[in-house]
Design a protein around this motif. Sequence first.
Motif, PDB file in Angstrom:
ATOM      1  N   GLU A  52       0.848  -1.203   0.000  1.00  0.00           N
ATOM      2  CA  GLU A  52       0.000   0.000   0.000  1.00  0.00           C
ATOM      3  C   GLU A  52       0.875   1.241   0.000  1.00  0.00           C
ATOM      4  O   GLU A  52       1.895   1.287   0.666  1.00  0.00           O
TER       5      GLU A  52
ATOM      6  N   PRO B 130       0.829   5.080   0.877  1.00  0.00           N
ATOM      7  CA  PRO B 130       0.270   6.339   1.373  1.00  0.00           C
ATOM      8  C   PRO B 130       0.821   7.511   0.577  1.00  0.00           C
ATOM      9  O   PRO B 130       1.903   7.439   0.003  1.00  0.00           O
TER      10      PRO B 130
ATOM     11  N   LEU C 124     -12.203  13.845   6.131  1.00  0.00           N
ATOM     12  CA  LEU C 124     -10.807  13.834   6.546  1.00  0.00           C
ATOM     13  C   LEU C 124      -9.875  14.145   5.379  1.00  0.00           C
ATOM     14  O   LEU C 124      -9.549  13.270   4.580  1.00  0.00           O
ATOM     15  N   PRO C 125      -9.420  15.397   5.257  1.00  0.00           N
ATOM     16  CA  PRO C 125      -8.397  15.683   4.250  1.00  0.00           C
ATOM     17  C   PRO C 125      -7.087  14.992   4.626  1.00  0.00           C
ATOM     18  O   PRO C 125      -6.832  14.723   5.798  1.00  0.00           O
ATOM     19  N   ARG C 126      -6.254  14.718   3.624  1.00  0.00           N
ATOM     20  CA  ARG C 126      -4.882  14.266   3.880  1.00  0.00           C
ATOM     21  C   ARG C 126      -4.069  15.505   4.178  1.00  0.00           C
ATOM     22  O   ARG C 126      -3.837  16.323   3.287  1.00  0.00           O
ATOM     23  N   ASP C 127      -3.705  15.686   5.461  1.00  0.00           N
ATOM     24  CA  ASP C 127      -2.997  16.920   5.801  1.00  0.00           C
ATOM     25  C   ASP C 127      -2.029  16.665   6.946  1.00  0.00           C
ATOM     26  O   ASP C 127      -1.250  15.705   6.872  1.00  0.00           O
TER      27      ASP C 127
ATOM     28  N   SER D  56      -6.209   1.441   6.647  1.00  0.00           N
ATOM     29  CA  SER D  56      -4.799   1.484   6.233  1.00  0.00           C
ATOM     30  C   SER D  56      -4.657   2.409   5.035  1.00  0.00           C
ATOM     31  O   SER D  56      -5.650   2.891   4.485  1.00  0.00           O
ATOM     32  N   PRO D  57      -3.424   2.707   4.631  1.00  0.00           N
ATOM     33  CA  PRO D  57      -3.212   3.791   3.655  1.00  0.00           C
ATOM     34  C   PRO D  57      -4.040   3.685   2.378  1.00  0.00           C
ATOM     35  O   PRO D  57      -4.573   4.687   1.907  1.00  0.00           O
ATOM     36  N   ALA D  58      -4.157   2.479   1.806  1.00  0.00           N
ATOM     37  CA  ALA D  58      -4.847   2.396   0.514  1.00  0.00           C
ATOM     38  C   ALA D  58      -6.008   1.410   0.514  1.00  0.00           C
ATOM     39  O   ALA D  58      -6.533   1.066  -0.541  1.00  0.00           O
TER      40      ALA D  58
ATOM     41  N   SER E 211      -7.578   8.733   4.191  1.00  0.00           N
ATOM     42  CA  SER E 211      -7.476   9.457   2.919  1.00  0.00           C
ATOM     43  C   SER E 211      -6.035   9.391   2.429  1.00  0.00           C
ATOM     44  O   SER E 211      -5.411  10.407   2.196  1.00  0.00           O
ATOM     45  N   PHE E 212      -5.515   8.153   2.296  1.00  0.00           N
ATOM     46  CA  PHE E 212      -4.144   7.905   1.854  1.00  0.00           C
ATOM     47  C   PHE E 212      -3.109   8.449   2.841  1.00  0.00           C
ATOM     48  O   PHE E 212      -1.973   8.741   2.461  1.00  0.00           O
ATOM     49  N   SER E 213      -3.511   8.577   4.107  1.00  0.00           N
ATOM     50  CA  SER E 213      -2.532   8.952   5.122  1.00  0.00           C
ATOM     51  C   SER E 213      -1.607   7.769   5.368  1.00  0.00           C
ATOM     52  O   SER E 213      -1.905   6.635   4.978  1.00  0.00           O
ATOM     53  N   ASN E 214      -0.472   8.043   6.002  1.00  0.00           N
ATOM     54  CA  ASN E 214       0.506   6.979   6.308  1.00  0.00           C
ATOM     55  C   ASN E 214       0.245   6.454   7.723  1.00  0.00           C
ATOM     56  O   ASN E 214       1.101   6.505   8.599  1.00  0.00           O
TER      57      ASN E 214
ATOM     58  N   PRO F 245     -13.056  18.103   1.093  1.00  0.00           N
ATOM     59  CA  PRO F 245     -11.937  17.163   1.216  1.00  0.00           C
ATOM     60  C   PRO F 245     -12.242  15.726   0.787  1.00  0.00           C
ATOM     61  O   PRO F 245     -11.408  15.091   0.129  1.00  0.00           O
TER      62      PRO F 245
ATOM     63  N   PHE G  14      -8.402  15.070  -1.844  1.00  0.00           N
ATOM     64  CA  PHE G  14      -8.224  14.991  -0.391  1.00  0.00           C
ATOM     65  C   PHE G  14      -7.428  16.168   0.156  1.00  0.00           C
ATOM     66  O   PHE G  14      -6.788  16.064   1.196  1.00  0.00           O
TER      67      PHE G  14
END
Lengths: 272, 272, 272
Positions: free
Chosen positions: A110, A112, B111-114, B216-218, B223-226, C217, C224
């Motif tokens: 995966e 991120p 949830l934005p990826r931020d 999980s990330p994907a 939102s593609f967070s780690n 988002p 995102f």
Amino acid sequence: MKDELVNKIMDELTKKLGNIETAKPEAAAKAVEDCCCEAGCGLTEFVGTAIGHTIGLVIANVDHQMHEKMGIDKKFRSIGILGGRTGAGPHIFAADEAVKATNSEILKIELPRDTEGGAGHGSLIIFGAEDVSDVRRAVEVALRELDRTFGDVYGNNAGHLEFQYTARASYALNKAFGAPIGKAFGITVGAPAAIGVLLGDTAVKAATVDVIGYSSPANGGTSFSNEVILTFSGDSGAVKQAIIAAREVGKQVLVTLDPATELKSTTQPYII
Amino acid sequence: MKDELVNKIMDELTKKLGNIETAKPEAAAKAVEDCCCEAGCGLTEFVGTAIGHTIGLVIANVDHQMHEKMGIDKKFRSIGILGGRTGAGPHIFAADEAVKATNSEILKIELPRDTEGGAGHGSLIIFGAEDVSDVRRAVEVALRELDRTFGDVYGNNAGHLEFQYTARASYALNKAFGAPIGKAFGITVGAPAAIGVLLGDTAVKAATVDVIGYSSPANGGTSFSNEVILTFSGDSGAVKQAIIAAREVGKQVLVTLDPATELKSTTQPYII
Amino acid sequence: MKDELVNKIMDELTKKLGNIETAKPEAAAKAVEDCCCEAGCGLTEFVGTAIGHTIGLVIANVDHQMHEKMGIDKKFRSIGILGGRTGAGPHIFAADEAVKATNSEILKIELPRDTEGGAGHGSLIIFGAEDVSDVRRAVEVALRELDRTFGDVYGNNAGHLEFQYTARASYALNKAFGAPIGKAFGITVGAPAAIGVLLGDTAVKAATVDVIGYSSPANGGTSFSNEVILTFSGDSGAVKQAIIAAREVGKQVLVTLDPATELKSTTQPYII
């Protein structure tokens, strides 16, 4: 005396600035020494750390609720976990060597959206086996390979370039990129994505290769990273030639966005 | 005199560096004082600010075109808006207290990826009510709760850990995570994601809890967070025990990626 | 003498800090001089660079494998590539002028989640034509327009505001946002997203405009990012009035999250 004072102050500053610099987006791929701090080594699950804020862990007996929620077959009693903040290509190519060298399988890859403010991905890779010693070995091999697979990653404040090559793709590259198993396989990555388009076109014009995939920010293959990734297979010499041509062009182009910074390998280039 | 000069210069620097440090990825969760600057307070829509570059706003009479495009039922004449650059778990748990304490409903949780270069999420939460005083109160409660809900967030230059617990989940936790309403509920979060896998396994082995979700990330939930996020409910004591065990392990593991930095609570730990 | 020394040291620092500041999330939109370094200009594919770590490139004869994998009609023998780390709205509005002014078409508009640690997007825009001189001209026009279209972008350490306006939308705005061709069109963007909600509501209440889209988002329209974007068309005066009202409110609200920093245009405001 003035100079002495200046030096004294610059020393204090360098300490402060040193800290800040590790947080700079494109300087994310800082080498982290193989850890042997008392803290980490106290846990049997801890395997080691590597470049790119990467950590390697193992779980000997995965809890059954975790198996189910992660969607992992229960025959994989043990899992190995490889993940970092910066780097996807380096980790996937490292994991490919790990599955070749050990009795383990690739369960998950995966990506991120990460790189600590940079333009690319981090990674989460799960190895599975019946025996914990097999996944531990896989994680160890992958952590060690990372130093090599970061060799053709080049970054500045504006973006990064990445090139990877293998003479014989295995299961990690097949799972992540659809690489034909057993064949030579390579990738070109450029960020910002505009540069990646040019790298791809340059690569495929430089040698006879079969393009496997084109990934871009919002068209699939990336997790909205600011990259274009081209993946291709073919004869070993052709794949290498395609990569080297793209690398030559990429370096000339990326430097225009940050002319003050010299573009250097993160470790040591390995594609020669 | 030298020292005097050095101090003078260090003062000037500290001002400059202070600015830069707020932009450091993992140091993002800086406390921002409750604002009473003339600028912000001039607007009736402004409620306040809080840690994590969080802002609270209200709109007394939402425009009908906005209602329609946002997909919000027109019976919610007034909305409260809570959003920040850093933090999703803290904001969702804070919003859960806000809906318990006020006559308002949770309309949206996005949830934005931020996290300003860090590994996680920011947040956008919309409360709805017929009366603006109700959503204003909800936003006020949530802003005030954030100081507590950031208490078990621990970060360094390499990543972060987050733990949240409530004895009785309400509508915000139900909407965001599918938490069973009225039951004890907790989450473990680890970044980079590799650490989150180990936290989850540690938590479910430490006590008898029902796993609600694995993000999980994907694979959904982020939102593609780690990050890997595990959510679970159960008896109050068991949920807490699971979290405390995971927190103990998480701290030992995350520190291996940045041994020079001590891992500290963003505010004050609240899960004890 | 003290002051002389202080100045000397501050000079050295400014050099170091200058480097770091370009890596600061919200300060990402730094002007990059139009490049004429030997490196970049050696390649016929290189067109130029611009603000936001933006690069412009052309490919005269796109390889047929690239055509296929990119999903581009082969009649577009030549492509122009415009992409940057920071900025989506500015690039799309700049590209809109480019298609108006040249004999080229917009083939792709993709928005990575980027801005170098900031809350927004980067961009990848592909122009197509039969002749390379047409796409080169399009890229040149777009690069030149960026200085203007960054004019109503305002940022601090906590977030950013963006406003764009055109009296007559063309194909780039139609492709990216569904803007009705030939009509006045504007957008308001606020980050963190909470601020964007208020900007949108303020805009539509300030004048009679037709809302085209609301992006947030996790509900579509963004990758995102931590932004809410409202897009609208209408009479030229009404669209402008809506934007100016939102801009006034946005500046008052964003400053509450970072009161120490003055909120300034990235270049020069153009919506007046």
